[in-house]
Scaffold this motif. Structure first.
Motif, PDB file in Angstrom:
ATOM      1  N   GLY A  21      -7.695  12.745  10.234  1.00  0.00           N
ATOM      2  CA  GLY A  21      -6.906  12.943   9.033  1.00  0.00           C
ATOM      3  C   GLY A  21      -6.106  14.232   9.049  1.00  0.00           C
ATOM      4  O   GLY A  21      -5.995  14.912  10.067  1.00  0.00           O
ATOM      5  N   GLY A  22      -5.530  14.559   7.898  1.00  0.00           N
ATOM      6  CA  GLY A  22      -4.639  15.711   7.785  1.00  0.00           C
ATOM      7  C   GLY A  22      -3.195  15.287   7.947  1.00  0.00           C
ATOM      8  O   GLY A  22      -2.898  14.198   8.439  1.00  0.00           O
ATOM      9  N   PRO A  23      -2.255  16.139   7.538  1.00  0.00           N
ATOM     10  CA  PRO A  23      -0.836  15.773   7.555  1.00  0.00           C
ATOM     11  C   PRO A  23      -0.300  15.359   8.918  1.00  0.00           C
ATOM     12  O   PRO A  23       0.576  14.501   9.005  1.00  0.00           O
ATOM     13  N   ASP A  24      -0.794  15.953  10.014  1.00  0.00           N
ATOM     14  CA  ASP A  24      -0.286  15.610  11.342  1.00  0.00           C
ATOM     15  C   ASP A  24      -1.020  14.435  11.971  1.00  0.00           C
ATOM     16  O   ASP A  24      -0.710  14.030  13.095  1.00  0.00           O
ATOM     17  N   GLN A  25      -1.970  13.888  11.265  1.00  0.00           N
ATOM     18  CA  GLN A  25      -2.767  12.766  11.757  1.00  0.00           C
ATOM     19  C   GLN A  25      -3.031  11.825  10.584  1.00  0.00           C
ATOM     20  O   GLN A  25      -4.132  11.336  10.394  1.00  0.00           O
ATOM     21  N   ALA A  26      -1.965  11.582   9.832  1.00  0.00           N
ATOM     22  CA  ALA A  26      -2.110  10.871   8.558  1.00  0.00           C
ATOM     23  C   ALA A  26      -2.228   9.363   8.707  1.00  0.00           C
ATOM     24  O   ALA A  26      -2.916   8.705   7.920  1.00  0.00           O
ATOM     25  N   VAL A  27      -1.550   8.801   9.698  1.00  0.00           N
ATOM     26  CA  VAL A  27      -1.502   7.349   9.865  1.00  0.00           C
ATOM     27  C   VAL A  27      -1.786   7.010  11.325  1.00  0.00           C
ATOM     28  O   VAL A  27      -1.188   7.598  12.230  1.00  0.00           O
ATOM     29  N   TYR A  28      -2.710   6.070  11.544  1.00  0.00           N
ATOM     30  CA  TYR A  28      -2.987   5.620  12.905  1.00  0.00           C
ATOM     31  C   TYR A  28      -2.295   4.285  13.138  1.00  0.00           C
ATOM     32  O   TYR A  28      -2.481   3.331  12.379  1.00  0.00           O
ATOM     33  N   ILE A  29      -1.512   4.241  14.206  1.00  0.00           N
ATOM     34  CA  ILE A  29      -0.676   3.079  14.516  1.00  0.00           C
ATOM     35  C   ILE A  29      -1.163   2.440  15.807  1.00  0.00           C
ATOM     36  O   ILE A  29      -1.404   3.129  16.808  1.00  0.00           O
ATOM     37  N   PHE A  30      -1.299   1.131  15.788  1.00  0.00           N
ATOM     38  CA  PHE A  30      -1.697   0.393  16.988  1.00  0.00           C
ATOM     39  C   PHE A  30      -0.712  -0.747  17.196  1.00  0.00           C
ATOM     40  O   PHE A  30      -0.191  -1.322  16.232  1.00  0.00           O
ATOM     41  N   GLY A  31      -0.441  -1.051  18.454  1.00  0.00           N
ATOM     42  CA  GLY A  31       0.507  -2.113  18.773  1.00  0.00           C
ATOM     43  C   GLY A  31      -0.165  -3.459  18.941  1.00  0.00           C
ATOM     44  O   GLY A  31      -1.270  -3.556  19.481  1.00  0.00           O
ATOM     45  N   GLU A  32       0.507  -4.504  18.500  1.00  0.00           N
ATOM     46  CA  GLU A  32      -0.011  -5.855  18.658  1.00  0.00           C
ATOM     47  C   GLU A  32      -0.207  -6.191  20.140  1.00  0.00           C
ATOM     48  O   GLU A  32      -1.163  -6.872  20.518  1.00  0.00           O
ATOM     49  N   VAL A  35       0.861  -1.187   0.000  1.00  0.00           N
ATOM     50  CA  VAL A  35       0.000   0.000   0.000  1.00  0.00           C
ATOM     51  C   VAL A  35       0.895   1.233   0.000  1.00  0.00           C
ATOM     52  O   VAL A  35       1.859   1.314   0.767  1.00  0.00           O
ATOM     53  N   THR A  36       0.563   2.187  -0.848  1.00  0.00           N
ATOM     54  CA  THR A  36       1.349   3.415  -0.919  1.00  0.00           C
ATOM     55  C   THR A  36       0.960   4.355   0.220  1.00  0.00           C
ATOM     56  O   THR A  36      -0.215   4.541   0.521  1.00  0.00           O
ATOM     57  N   VAL A  37       1.985   4.944   0.850  1.00  0.00           N
ATOM     58  CA  VAL A  37       1.774   5.914   1.921  1.00  0.00           C
ATOM     59  C   VAL A  37       2.179   7.290   1.406  1.00  0.00           C
ATOM     60  O   VAL A  37       3.325   7.501   0.994  1.00  0.00           O
ATOM     61  N   GLY A  38       1.219   8.211   1.402  1.00  0.00           N
ATOM     62  CA  GLY A  38       1.490   9.574   0.975  1.00  0.00           C
ATOM     63  C   GLY A  38       1.411  10.532   2.145  1.00  0.00           C
ATOM     64  O   GLY A  38       1.250  10.122   3.300  1.00  0.00           O
ATOM     65  N   GLU A  39       1.463  11.809   1.868  1.00  0.00           N
ATOM     66  CA  GLU A  39       1.489  12.836   2.919  1.00  0.00           C
ATOM     67  C   GLU A  39       0.257  12.782   3.820  1.00  0.00           C
ATOM     68  O   GLU A  39       0.338  13.079   5.011  1.00  0.00           O
ATOM     69  N   THR A  40      -0.885  12.394   3.264  1.00  0.00           N
ATOM     70  CA  THR A  40      -2.120  12.380   4.053  1.00  0.00           C
ATOM     71  C   THR A  40      -2.566  10.973   4.442  1.00  0.00           C
ATOM     72  O   THR A  40      -3.693  10.794   4.901  1.00  0.00           O
ATOM     73  N   GLY A  41      -1.685   9.984   4.268  1.00  0.00           N
ATOM     74  CA  GLY A  41      -2.019   8.653   4.741  1.00  0.00           C
ATOM     75  C   GLY A  41      -1.907   7.574   3.691  1.00  0.00           C
ATOM     76  O   GLY A  41      -1.235   7.747   2.662  1.00  0.00           O
ATOM     77  N   LEU A  42      -2.560   6.443   3.947  1.00  0.00           N
ATOM     78  CA  LEU A  42      -2.495   5.301   3.047  1.00  0.00           C
ATOM     79  C   LEU A  42      -3.457   5.494   1.876  1.00  0.00           C
ATOM     80  O   LEU A  42      -4.631   5.817   2.076  1.00  0.00           O
ATOM     81  N   VAL A  43      -2.952   5.318   0.685  1.00  0.00           N
ATOM     82  CA  VAL A  43      -3.767   5.471  -0.517  1.00  0.00           C
ATOM     83  C   VAL A  43      -4.867   4.401  -0.513  1.00  0.00           C
ATOM     84  O   VAL A  43      -4.610   3.221  -0.271  1.00  0.00           O
ATOM     85  N   GLY A  44      -6.099   4.842  -0.752  1.00  0.00           N
ATOM     86  CA  GLY A  44      -7.238   3.935  -0.759  1.00  0.00           C
ATOM     87  C   GLY A  44      -8.009   3.931   0.541  1.00  0.00           C
ATOM     88  O   GLY A  44      -9.103   3.365   0.606  1.00  0.00           O
ATOM     89  N   ASP A  45      -7.449   4.555   1.582  1.00  0.00           N
ATOM     90  CA  ASP A  45      -8.154   4.633   2.854  1.00  0.00           C
ATOM     91  C   ASP A  45      -9.183   5.763   2.801  1.00  0.00           C
ATOM     92  O   ASP A  45      -9.023   6.730   2.061  1.00  0.00           O
ATOM     93  N   THR A  46     -10.227   5.654   3.622  1.00  0.00           N
ATOM     94  CA  THR A  46     -11.302   6.643   3.633  1.00  0.00           C
ATOM     95  C   THR A  46     -11.395   7.324   4.984  1.00  0.00           C
ATOM     96  O   THR A  46     -11.388   6.657   6.018  1.00  0.00           O
ATOM     97  N   ILE A  47     -11.499   8.644   4.955  1.00  0.00           N
ATOM     98  CA  ILE A  47     -11.738   9.429   6.167  1.00  0.00           C
ATOM     99  C   ILE A  47     -13.051  10.174   5.956  1.00  0.00           C
ATOM    100  O   ILE A  47     -13.158  10.996   5.040  1.00  0.00           O
TER     101      ILE A  47
END
Length: 207
Positions: free
Chosen positions: A48-59, A29-41
């Motif tokens: 969303g937005g540049p400072d909240q582009a990707v949400y990370i969770f730990g296993e 999956v491609t990751v751009g400035e605003t997150g993962l391509v194909g994801d929906t906000i």
């Protein structure tokens, strides 16, 4: 590592629609400035937005929640874009870097839950449960884009400045940021721009 994206789907909340339901992807999956391509906000006012582009969770957090709720919770259940093995919220701090191949992400803020999470787990007390658990995962900005894929290696590089853990930030937020010294510390780390705005506003009101 699991990489997850989702389309808008109906949910039993006031908004009626959400992009919370993420599905693990089999390929890159491609990751751009605003997150993962194909994801929906859907709720762009709060997500969303540049400072909240990707949400990370730990296993580690996912396993804790599965035990706590007594049921299986697949990758993507928490609305995360990346589910990282060997990671828990308590391991992360503002400014930390996660490097995945050519992609570099910088931790900016803890996730603050809303009624969507309560609807997702099917419990009206879900938000309070999330607060009490103090395992919020973290948002990140994209410093360098590229492609991520399942089972990619994730390198965690700790921020070499002021240390503000994600859990500490989360608990201070929930308490209403009562500590002026903490607000001053926030301004010394590369946090979410809204966090900096809030800290400056609170400090200005206290001088």
């Amino acid at each position: 590592m699991a990489t997850c994206i989702g389309a808008a789907q109906p949910i039993a909340t006031k908004s009626g629609m959400t992009g919370h339901f993420k599905v693990p992807q089999a390929g890159g999956v491609t990751v751009g400035e605003t997150g993962l391509v194909g994801d929906t906000i859907v709720d762009r006012a709060n997500h969303g937005g540049p400072d909240q582009a990707v949400y990370i969770f730990g296993e580690g957090d996912r396993v804790w929640w599965a035990d706590h709720l007594g049921r299986d919770l697949p990758a993507g259940f928490f609305g995360e874009n990346l589910l990282v093995e060997g990671l828990c919220s308590a391991d992360l701090a503002l400014g930390d870097l996660l490097v995945i191949g050519d992609v570099t992400l910088q931790i900016t803020a803890p996730r603050i839950p809303c009624v969507t999470f309560a609807a997702r787990i099917g419990d009206p007390k879900g938000v309070k449960m999330f607060h009490k658990a103090a395992r919020p995962g973290a948002y990140a900005r994209v410093l360098q884009g590229g492609e991520v894929a399942p089972h990619d290696t994730v390198s965690h590089i700790k921020y070499d400045g002021e240390h503000i853990g994600i859990v500490e930030n989360f608990t201070q937020f929930l308490a209403g940021f009562p500590d002026q010294a903490f607000l001053e510390r926030l301004l010394r780390v590369p946090a979410h721009y809204k966090t900096h705005q809030l800290a400056k506003g609170r400090l200005g009101n206290r001088t």
